[in-house]
Design a protein around this motif. Structure first.
Motif, PDB file in Angstrom:
ATOM      1  N   TYR A   1       0.872  -1.246   0.108  1.00 55.35           N
ATOM      2  CA  TYR A   1      -0.029   0.037   0.129  1.00 55.35           C
ATOM      3  C   TYR A   1       0.725   1.485  -0.073  1.00 55.35           C
ATOM      4  O   TYR A   1       0.748   2.204  -0.681  1.00 55.35           O
ATOM      5  N   CYS A   2       1.933   1.191   0.745  1.00 63.92           N
ATOM      6  CA  CYS A   2       2.562   2.328   0.994  1.00 63.92           C
ATOM      7  C   CYS A   2       3.276   2.647  -0.428  1.00 63.92           C
ATOM      8  O   CYS A   2       3.594   3.890  -0.787  1.00 63.92           O
TER       9      CYS A   2
ATOM     10  N   GLU B   1       2.428   1.821  -3.476  1.00 64.00           N
ATOM     11  CA  GLU B   1       1.080   2.133  -4.415  1.00 64.00           C
ATOM     12  C   GLU B   1       0.846   3.684  -3.968  1.00 64.00           C
ATOM     13  O   GLU B   1       0.518   4.557  -5.125  1.00 64.00           O
ATOM     14  N   GLN B   2       1.033   4.280  -2.906  1.00 58.24           N
ATOM     15  CA  GLN B   2       0.684   5.659  -2.557  1.00 58.24           C
ATOM     16  C   GLN B   2       1.977   6.487  -2.437  1.00 58.24           C
ATOM     17  O   GLN B   2       1.812   7.584  -2.070  1.00 58.24           O
ATOM     18  N   ASP B   3       2.966   5.934  -2.725  1.00 55.06           N
ATOM     19  CA  ASP B   3       4.478   6.608  -2.847  1.00 55.06           C
ATOM     20  C   ASP B   3       4.630   7.190  -1.531  1.00 55.06           C
ATOM     21  O   ASP B   3       5.050   8.332  -1.378  1.00 55.06           O
TER      22      ASP B   3
END
Length: 75
Positions: A16-17, A19-21
């Motif tokens: 998730y991190c 993917e969210q940069d």
């Protein structure tokens, strides 16, 4: 901390991190305690992520509200 863990939830957090940069911090002194959690240092601070048993073993008081929240969380 989660970037060094093999736990499926940790891997999902890291994904998730990514993917969210959201950048990951450097972890030093990483230790894995199977079935309990992980401990390491981030920016000079010791961080523990894991079960209430790990917290008890580390002498961290999780009584009161934290313990109540954990016991009422869905499995």
């Amino acid at each position: 901390m989660e970037s060094r863990s093999e736990h499926p939830i940790a891997k999902a957090i890291v994904k998730y991190c990514s993917e969210q940069d959201i950048g990951l911090m450097n972890v030093e002194g990483f230790e894995h305690f199977p079935g309990l959690g992980v401990i390491g240092r981030i920016s000079g601070l010791t961080v523990a992520v894991g079960s209430t048993e790990l917290m008890y073993r580390l002498g961290i008081d999780v009584s009161g509200n934290v313990e109540k929240l954990l016991s009422s969380s869905p499995s």
